[in-house]
Design an enzyme around this catalytic site. Structure first.
Site, PDB file in Angstrom:
ATOM      1  N   TYR A 226      45.360  16.375  20.736  1.00 15.96           N
ATOM      2  CA  TYR A 226      46.359  15.494  21.343  1.00 15.96           C
ATOM      3  C   TYR A 226      46.839  16.086  22.666  1.00 15.96           C
ATOM      4  O   TYR A 226      46.688  17.286  22.910  1.00 15.96           O
ATOM      5  CB  TYR A 226      47.567  15.324  20.395  1.00 15.96           C
ATOM      6  CG  TYR A 226      47.244  14.526  19.152  1.00 15.96           C
ATOM      7  CD1 TYR A 226      47.353  15.093  17.883  1.00 15.96           C
ATOM      8  CD2 TYR A 226      46.837  13.201  19.244  1.00 15.96           C
ATOM      9  CE1 TYR A 226      47.058  14.357  16.741  1.00 15.96           C
ATOM     10  CE2 TYR A 226      46.532  12.458  18.107  1.00 15.96           C
ATOM     11  CZ  TYR A 226      46.652  13.045  16.857  1.00 15.96           C
ATOM     12  OH  TYR A 226      46.332  12.331  15.729  1.00 15.96           O
TER      13      TYR A 226
ATOM     14  N   ARG B  58      41.743  16.128  14.639  1.00  8.81           N
ATOM     15  CA  ARG B  58      43.116  15.628  14.615  1.00  8.81           C
ATOM     16  C   ARG B  58      43.239  14.391  13.754  1.00  8.81           C
ATOM     17  O   ARG B  58      42.240  13.862  13.237  1.00  8.81           O
ATOM     18  CB  ARG B  58      43.560  15.316  16.053  1.00  8.81           C
ATOM     19  CG  ARG B  58      42.856  14.123  16.669  1.00  8.81           C
ATOM     20  CD  ARG B  58      43.263  13.858  18.109  1.00  8.81           C
ATOM     21  NE  ARG B  58      43.194  12.445  18.381  1.00  8.81           N
ATOM     22  CZ  ARG B  58      43.265  11.895  19.586  1.00  8.81           C
ATOM     23  NH1 ARG B  58      43.354  12.667  20.668  1.00  8.81           N
ATOM     24  NH2 ARG B  58      43.230  10.569  19.737  1.00  8.81           N
ATOM     25  N   GLY B  59      44.481  13.921  13.606  1.00  8.31           N
ATOM     26  CA  GLY B  59      44.724  12.635  12.986  1.00  8.31           C
ATOM     27  C   GLY B  59      44.310  12.540  11.543  1.00  8.31           C
ATOM     28  O   GLY B  59      44.814  13.258  10.696  1.00  8.31           O
ATOM     29  N   GLU B  60      43.395  11.659  11.254  1.00  8.27           N
ATOM     30  CA  GLU B  60      42.977  11.394   9.885  1.00  8.27           C
ATOM     31  C   GLU B  60      41.470  11.348   9.749  1.00  8.27           C
ATOM     32  O   GLU B  60      40.881  12.131   9.005  1.00  8.27           O
ATOM     33  CB  GLU B  60      43.592  10.085   9.382  1.00  8.27           C
ATOM     34  CG  GLU B  60      43.140   9.696   7.993  1.00  8.27           C
ATOM     35  CD  GLU B  60      44.048   8.662   7.320  1.00  8.27           C
ATOM     36  OE1 GLU B  60      43.557   7.952   6.438  1.00  8.27           O
ATOM     37  OE2 GLU B  60      45.236   8.581   7.681  1.00  8.27           O
ATOM     38  N   ASP B  61      40.791  10.458  10.451  1.00  6.55           N
ATOM     39  CA  ASP B  61      39.377  10.227  10.180  1.00  6.55           C
ATOM     40  C   ASP B  61      38.516  11.420  10.574  1.00  6.55           C
ATOM     41  O   ASP B  61      37.661  11.860   9.795  1.00  6.55           O
ATOM     42  CB  ASP B  61      38.894   8.966  10.896  1.00  6.55           C
ATOM     43  CG  ASP B  61      37.487   8.584  10.464  1.00  6.55           C
ATOM     44  OD1 ASP B  61      36.579   8.655  11.305  1.00  6.55           O
ATOM     45  OD2 ASP B  61      37.300   8.291   9.272  1.00  6.55           O
ATOM     46  N   SER B  62      38.728  11.984  11.771  1.00  9.23           N
ATOM     47  CA  SER B  62      37.927  13.149  12.167  1.00  9.23           C
ATOM     48  C   SER B  62      38.249  14.349  11.272  1.00  9.23           C
ATOM     49  O   SER B  62      37.369  15.162  10.973  1.00  9.23           O
ATOM     50  CB  SER B  62      38.189  13.507  13.638  1.00  9.23           C
ATOM     51  OG  SER B  62      39.541  13.851  13.849  1.00  9.23           O
TER      52      SER B  62
ATOM     53  N   GLN C   6      30.471   6.619  16.681  1.00  6.80           N
ATOM     54  CA  GLN C   6      30.999   7.356  15.526  1.00  6.80           C
ATOM     55  C   GLN C   6      29.932   8.175  14.787  1.00  6.80           C
ATOM     56  O   GLN C   6      30.162   9.349  14.490  1.00  6.80           O
ATOM     57  CB  GLN C   6      31.705   6.393  14.578  1.00  6.80           C
ATOM     58  CG  GLN C   6      32.702   7.055  13.646  1.00  6.80           C
ATOM     59  CD  GLN C   6      33.429   6.049  12.774  1.00  6.80           C
ATOM     60  OE1 GLN C   6      32.806   5.288  12.020  1.00  6.80           O
ATOM     61  NE2 GLN C   6      34.753   6.017  12.857  1.00  6.80           N
TER      62      GLN C   6
ATOM     63  N   ASP D  14      43.196   4.357  13.373  1.00 10.56           N
ATOM     64  CA  ASP D  14      43.259   3.065  12.678  1.00 10.56           C
ATOM     65  C   ASP D  14      41.911   2.369  12.774  1.00 10.56           C
ATOM     66  O   ASP D  14      41.309   1.969  11.777  1.00 10.56           O
ATOM     67  CB  ASP D  14      44.356   2.194  13.289  1.00 10.56           C
ATOM     68  CG  ASP D  14      45.675   2.947  13.461  1.00 10.56           C
ATOM     69  OD1 ASP D  14      46.040   3.300  14.598  1.00 10.56           O
ATOM     70  OD2 ASP D  14      46.306   3.245  12.430  1.00 10.56           O
TER      71      ASP D  14
HETATM   72  O1  TRH Z   1      42.690   9.180  17.151  1.00 12.86           O
HETATM   73  P1  TRH Z   1      43.396   9.883  16.073  1.00 12.86           P
HETATM   74  O2  TRH Z   1      44.396  10.868  16.469  1.00 12.86           O
HETATM   75  O3  TRH Z   1      44.079   8.831  15.107  1.00 12.86           O
HETATM   76  C1  TRH Z   1      45.303   9.096  14.504  1.00 12.86           C
HETATM   77  C2  TRH Z   1      45.245   8.830  13.069  1.00 12.86           C
HETATM   78  O4  TRH Z   1      44.966   7.530  12.871  1.00 12.86           O
HETATM   79  C3  TRH Z   1      46.575   9.053  12.424  1.00 12.86           C
HETATM   80  O5  TRH Z   1      46.561   8.666  11.081  1.00 12.86           O
HETATM   81  C4  TRH Z   1      47.585   8.211  13.083  1.00 12.86           C
HETATM   82  O6  TRH Z   1      48.839   8.533  12.549  1.00 12.86           O
HETATM   83  C5  TRH Z   1      47.544   8.532  14.540  1.00 12.86           C
HETATM   84  O7  TRH Z   1      46.266   8.303  15.098  1.00 12.86           O
HETATM   85  C6  TRH Z   1      48.467   7.641  15.197  1.00 12.86           C
HETATM   86  O8  TRH Z   1      42.370  10.698  15.179  1.00 12.86           O
HETATM   87  P2  TRH Z   1      41.329  10.242  14.069  1.00 12.86           P
HETATM   88  O9  TRH Z   1      42.016   9.704  12.876  1.00 12.86           O
HETATM   89  O10 TRH Z   1      40.432  11.378  13.879  1.00 12.86           O
HETATM   90  O11 TRH Z   1      40.518   9.042  14.738  1.00 12.86           O
HETATM   91  C7  TRH Z   1      39.617   9.258  15.789  1.00 12.86           C
HETATM   92  C8  TRH Z   1      38.384   8.384  15.588  1.00 12.86           C
HETATM   93  O12 TRH Z   1      37.591   8.376  16.783  1.00 12.86           O
HETATM   94  C9  TRH Z   1      37.471   8.891  14.464  1.00 12.86           C
HETATM   95  O13 TRH Z   1      36.952   7.795  13.741  1.00 12.86           O
HETATM   96  C10 TRH Z   1      36.331   9.573  15.225  1.00 12.86           C
HETATM   97  C11 TRH Z   1      36.240   8.682  16.438  1.00 12.86           C
HETATM   98  N1  TRH Z   1      35.585   9.274  17.612  1.00 12.86           N
HETATM   99  C12 TRH Z   1      34.321   8.814  17.948  1.00 12.86           C
HETATM  100  O14 TRH Z   1      33.749   7.959  17.234  1.00 12.86           O
HETATM  101  N2  TRH Z   1      33.712   9.314  19.077  1.00 12.86           N
HETATM  102  C13 TRH Z   1      34.302  10.256  19.879  1.00 12.86           C
HETATM  103  O15 TRH Z   1      33.730  10.666  20.893  1.00 12.86           O
HETATM  104  C14 TRH Z   1      35.615  10.732  19.500  1.00 12.86           C
HETATM  105  C15 TRH Z   1      36.279  11.774  20.327  1.00 12.86           C
HETATM  106  C16 TRH Z   1      36.230  10.212  18.371  1.00 12.86           C
END
Ligand code: TRH
Length: 344
Positions: free
Chosen positions: A178, A243-247, A227, A15
Site C-alpha cells: 500500500y 497485501r489485502g486479502e486475495d494475494s 491474475q 473485491d
Molecule cells: O488490492 P488489495 O489491497 O485489496 C484489498 C482487499 O480487498 C481487502 O480485503 C480490502 O479491505 C481492501 O482491498 C480495501 O489486495 P488483494 O486482496 O490482494 O487484491 C489484489 C488483487 O489484484 C488480487 O486478486 C491479485 C490481483 N493482481 C493481479 O491480478 N495482477 C497484478 O499485477 C497485481 C499487482 C495484482
C-alpha cells in the site's frame, strides 16, 4: 446452475480480485456465472481474456432490467447488497434462490462461530427470504480458501516471460504494498543478502523510486499482470510481500515465506487480525522465531523493527508445513457448491 455474483468495488483490487477468482473457478467447474460489477476497469488487466462461462454485466442493469430472472444462486460479496429491484425479483422467484453473503477473510475466532449462519429477512425487498453467511477461513469449521486452479508453471518460464533474470546468488522478492509503507527499514533488512526486488505495479514502484537502494539490492518494475500470471509469479520467488486479502491467500500456496500487509483500519482492528493469523500459523507449524511476528507488525506500522529477517530455513519449512495443512482442507469453491446444494 446459474449463479449471480454481485461485486461492488470499494477501493483497491481485492473485491474484484476475489470475485473474479470465484467466478472463473465456478465456471471452470461447469457452472454458469453472471458477474454483476459496478467498476470492471481492473478486469482489463486482471482478466483480459475473460473466462468461458462467466458473463460480465454492469451493476445497474440488475436494477433496471425488468425481465431479468435471478439465477438459482445469488452471491453478494462482502455484504454489497444486490440492487433492491433484483432482490425483490429474488423474493418472487419460485423456488427462491439460495442467497449467500460471502464475507471477508479473517483468522479470528468469530469466523468459526458465524460461518453458515442463517439470516431470515423480515422486511425490505428480500422479505421472506433467507440470507446465509459464508466465511472463508483457515480451519475446517470455516468455508476454506480458494485453492490454486492449476499447477504453477515452471519458475524459470514465469520469470523469463517477465524478462526477469535472477542472478545465481540472488534472493528474489515480490513487493505488493500500500502507499505509505515503511520501505526504508524493509530495504535495510533486505540488504543482508543480494536481492532482486520485483515491484508490483502500483504504489510499490512509486515508493521504491523515492528510495536509494542499499548495496546488493536491485529493483525490477512489473506491469499489471493477468491474475493467473500474478499467481504464477508468487510461485517463482523466494519471499512474497503481499497485501489485502486475495494475494495474501494465494501467497500461501507456494509454501515459501510471505509477509502480509493488512488494509489499515482506523480502529486498529487489523492488529488483531494479524495476531490471530500468526497465532494459528505459529501453533500449527511450531514456528517460534520472534523476528517473524516483529517483522509483520513493523511492516504494518504496529511495532519496532527486528534487527534481522527471520532465519530463511525454518521460515520456509514453516510456510511449507502451513501450506500442506491448508491443502488438506476442502477448497472454498467446493464447499460453497455443497453449501448451496444442501440449501436448495
Ligand atoms: O488490492 P488489495 O489491497 O485489496 C484489498 C482487499 O480487498 C481487502 O480485503 C480490502 O479491505 C481492501 O482491498 C480495501 O489486495 P488483494 O486482496 O490482494 O487484491 C489484489 C488483487 O489484484 C488480487 O486478486 C491479485 C490481483 N493482481 C493481479 O491480478 N495482477 C497484478 O499485477 C497485481 C499487482 C495484482
Amino acid at each position: 446452475m446459474l449463479w449471480d455474483l454481485f461485486c461492488r468495488v470499494i477501493d483497491n483490487f481485492g473485491d474484484v480480485g476475489v470475485c473474479w477468482r470465484l467466478a472463473a473457478g465456478l465456471a471452470q467447474r461447469g457452472e454458469r456465472v453472471r458477474l454483476w460489477i459496478d467498476d470492471a476497469s481492473a478486469l482489463r488487466w486482471m482478466a483480459p481474456d475473460g473466462a468461458a462461462g462467466v458473463m460480465l454485466h454492469p451493476w445497474l442493469q440488475a436494477e433496471t432490467d425488468a425481465d431479468l430472472v435471478p439465477g438459482e444462486v445469488v452471491i453478494e460479496a462482502f455484504g454489497c447488497d444486490p440492487p433492491a429491484r433484483f432482490t425483490a425479483r429474488m423474493a418472487q422467484r419460485q423456488p427462491a434462490p439460495v442467497w449467500v453473503n460471502l464475507e471477508y477473510l479473517s483468522a479470528e475466532d468469530y469466523v468459526e462461530r458465524s460461518h453458515g449462519l442463517r439470516s431470515p429477512q423480515f422486511s425490505g425487498p428480500g422479505a421472506g427470504l433467507d440470507k446465509w453467511f459464508f466465511y472463508p477461513g483457515f480451519t475446517p469449521r470455516t468455508g476454506g480458501l480458494m485453492h490454486p486452479q492449476a499447477p504453477p508453471p515452471d519458475r524459470q518460464e514465469t520469470l523469463a516471460a517477465l524478462q526477469v533474470a535472477v542472478r545465481p546468488d540472488e534472493r528474489c522478492v515480490l513487493l505488493f504494498c500500500y502507499p505509505g509503507s515503511p520501505l526504508r527499514a524493509l530495504l535495510d533488512l533486505l540488504a543482508d543478502a543480494p536481492t532482486l526486488l520485483l515491484a508490483a505495479a502500483g504504489p510499490a514502484q512509486s515508493e521504491l523510486a523515492a528510495q536509494p537502494l542499499p548495496p546488493g539490492l536491485r529493483a525490477h518494475a512489473l506491469p499489471w499482470l493477468p491474475q493467473p500470471r500474478f499467481d504464477a509469479l508468487l510461485h517463482a520467488t523466494d519471499l512474497n510481500l503481499v497485501r489485502g486479502e486475495d494475494s495474501f491467500v494465494q501467497a500461501q500456496w507456494p509454501g515459501r515465506p510471505f509477509v502480509w500487509q493488512l488494509y489499515a483500519q482506523h480502529d486498529g482492528a487489523h492488529a488483531a487480525k494479524l495476531d490471530a493469523f500468526l497465532d494459528r500459523f505459529d501453533a500449527a507449524t511450531g514456528q517460534a522465531d520472534p523476528a517473524l511476528r516483529a517483522l509483520w507488525r513493523a511492516w504494518n506500522g504496529l511495532g519496532p523493527w527486528p534487527d534481522r529477517l527471520p532465519a530463511a530455513g525454518p521460515w520456509t519449512q514453516a510456510a511449507a508445513d502451513w501450506r500442506d495443512r491448508l491443502m488438506g482442507q476442502a477448497d472454498l469453491i467446493t464447499q460453497l457448491q455443497e453449501f448451496v446444494a444442501r440449501r436448495r
